[in-house]
Design an enzyme around this catalytic site. Sequence first.
Site, PDB file in Angstrom:
ATOM      1  CB  CYS A 141     -10.582  37.709   5.592  1.00  0.00           C
ATOM      2  SG  CYS A 141     -11.125  36.504   6.828  1.00  0.00           S
ATOM      3  CG  HIS A 194     -15.192  37.867   4.062  1.00  0.00           C
ATOM      4  ND1 HIS A 194     -15.666  39.105   4.428  1.00  0.00           N
ATOM      5  CD2 HIS A 194     -14.048  37.663   4.789  1.00  0.00           C
ATOM      6  CE1 HIS A 194     -14.860  39.643   5.333  1.00  0.00           C
ATOM      7  NE2 HIS A 194     -13.863  38.794   5.571  1.00  0.00           N
TER       8      HIS A 194
END
Length: 266
Positions: A240, A223
């Site tokens: 992430c 992301h």
Amino acid sequence: MRRVLAALAVVAVVGGCTVQAADGDGKNRTPVRIELPDSASPTPRATTSTPSSATPARVLWSRGDTGRDIRELQARLRQVAWIFEGPTGTYDDATVEAVKGFQGKRGLPKTGETDSVTWQRLLRMTREPGKWELYLMGGQPADAPDARCMTGRVLCISKSSRTLRWMVDGRTLTTLPVRFGTEYTPTREGVFRVYWKSRDHYSTLYHSPMPYAMFFSGGQAVHYSTDFAARGYAGGSHGCVNVRDEAAISELFDEVRTGDKVVVHW
């Protein structure tokens, strides 16, 4: 008498004086001035006055130059707080102004060009930057893709080069710098699949936005990260895979499909 006059002439030539000519009766007449020839005059020592001017320092880099050396220059300027962005690897306006400031503070000519004197002064004040200081905001070359990335539609993510390749049937379409989790929240390695996409995702666990999220392993996703965009590799994620280029991940988000393969490797 002639012999006397000749002798007096010799003395006059040697002495450079005025002699009196005498007539035959012994009376003095108008004095005769004997001039020394130029060749007999003492030759003054030649004096040459060459203005002393210091040789200008050799210019190493200037506006428009690119490459690894420029990254090191920018990284060292960051260490002494003369530049706060990059390194970009391009000698841009910000680098010119930073060099001028550094030079002016130390009494050097404010040219904005990095000459040998400026560079040596900067070297003495700083340390050798590490790899991720040189590529603090990305721009590093990607390493070779993992063999598991060579077939199908794959987000091929390398921890060693900190890059993401978007590949289709072995061909790289996009390469992006990425950031991973910290020592305590590491990004998992292996082969996964994109199981959910959420364009405007917000993490309720960490209370932070995760736009263009493509989840591949539990709560871990690829992301966009505003923190990565602002601080580069000075920070880390909670596991992430962060992307700092919002425009690029927006396009990537539209291309990736649910079910596409994700390979995270060293």
